[in-house]
Design a protein around this motif. Structure first.
Motif, PDB file in Angstrom:
ATOM      1  N   LEU A  29      -0.375   6.494   1.129  1.00  0.00           N
ATOM      2  CA  LEU A  29      -1.464   6.613   2.101  1.00  0.00           C
ATOM      3  C   LEU A  29      -1.636   8.078   2.476  1.00  0.00           C
ATOM      4  O   LEU A  29      -0.681   8.728   2.900  1.00  0.00           O
TER       5      LEU A  29
ATOM      6  N   SER B 129      -5.359   5.650  -0.833  1.00  0.00           N
ATOM      7  CA  SER B 129      -4.068   4.993  -1.035  1.00  0.00           C
ATOM      8  C   SER B 129      -4.035   4.363  -2.423  1.00  0.00           C
ATOM      9  O   SER B 129      -5.034   4.378  -3.139  1.00  0.00           O
TER      10      SER B 129
ATOM     11  N   THR C 177      -5.277  -1.298   3.283  1.00  0.00           N
ATOM     12  CA  THR C 177      -5.203   0.148   3.553  1.00  0.00           C
ATOM     13  C   THR C 177      -5.560   0.429   5.012  1.00  0.00           C
ATOM     14  O   THR C 177      -4.901   1.216   5.687  1.00  0.00           O
TER      15      THR C 177
ATOM     16  N   ILE D  36       0.854  -1.186   0.000  1.00  0.00           N
ATOM     17  CA  ILE D  36       0.000   0.000   0.000  1.00  0.00           C
ATOM     18  C   ILE D  36       0.893   1.240   0.000  1.00  0.00           C
ATOM     19  O   ILE D  36       1.691   1.432   0.912  1.00  0.00           O
TER      20      ILE D  36
END
Ligand SMILES: [Zn+2]
Length: 148
Positions: free
Chosen positions: A27, A37, A77, A24
């Protein structure tokens, strides 16, 4: 309802994997509840996470796009934004696994004790009942192993 309770078990585990493998990126925290993200992989997907209204979360992957599905990317996320939740999820799964194994072990021991206490007639009746209702392969295996 939380992100975790609204997603499938498979999405939770894969999401945890994604989180641990740091897939991920970018963010961004919009406020206390909303995040965006990008999930990095063969294809990149854009994620919008709303922890106060989990079903409003979105992801552009084929599984979740246009649907109200909490996919692994949304879960990942969530874990990236709240690492303590990832820890909690893992600890809870471990606790459940241990609880299940303890239960299975106790049940096995209880069953062994019960079998030991049965009379020959009870054992014959019980084995006949089990063979009557077992799938064919169990019956055939019994016949083969006992050379009947
Ligand atoms: Zn997704």
């Amino acid at each position: 309802m939380s992100i975790i309770s609204l997603s499938s078990g498979a999405s939770c585990w894969r999401g945890l994997d994604y989180y641990k493998n740091k897939k991920i990126n970018n963010l961004k925290q919009i406020n206390n509840y909303e995040f965006t993200s990008t999930a990095i992989g063969t294809n990149n997907y854009d994620i919008y996470l709303d922890v106060s209204h989990p079903r409003r979360s979105t992801c552009t992957c084929p599984l979740a796009d246009g649907k109200r599905i909490i996919c692994k990317h949304i879960v990942a996320t969530f874990f990236t934004a709240f690492p303590e939740e990832a820890k909690k999820f893992e600890e809870e799964q471990e606790r459940l696994q241990n609880e299940y194994e303890d239960y299975q072990e106790k049940l096995y021991n209880k069953t062994q004790r019960y079998i030991s206490s049965m009379t020959k007639k009870e054992l014959i009746d019980e084995l006949s009942y089990i063979l009557d209702y077992a799938p064919d392969w169990v019956y055939n295996d019994f016949v083969r192993r006992n050379d009947i």
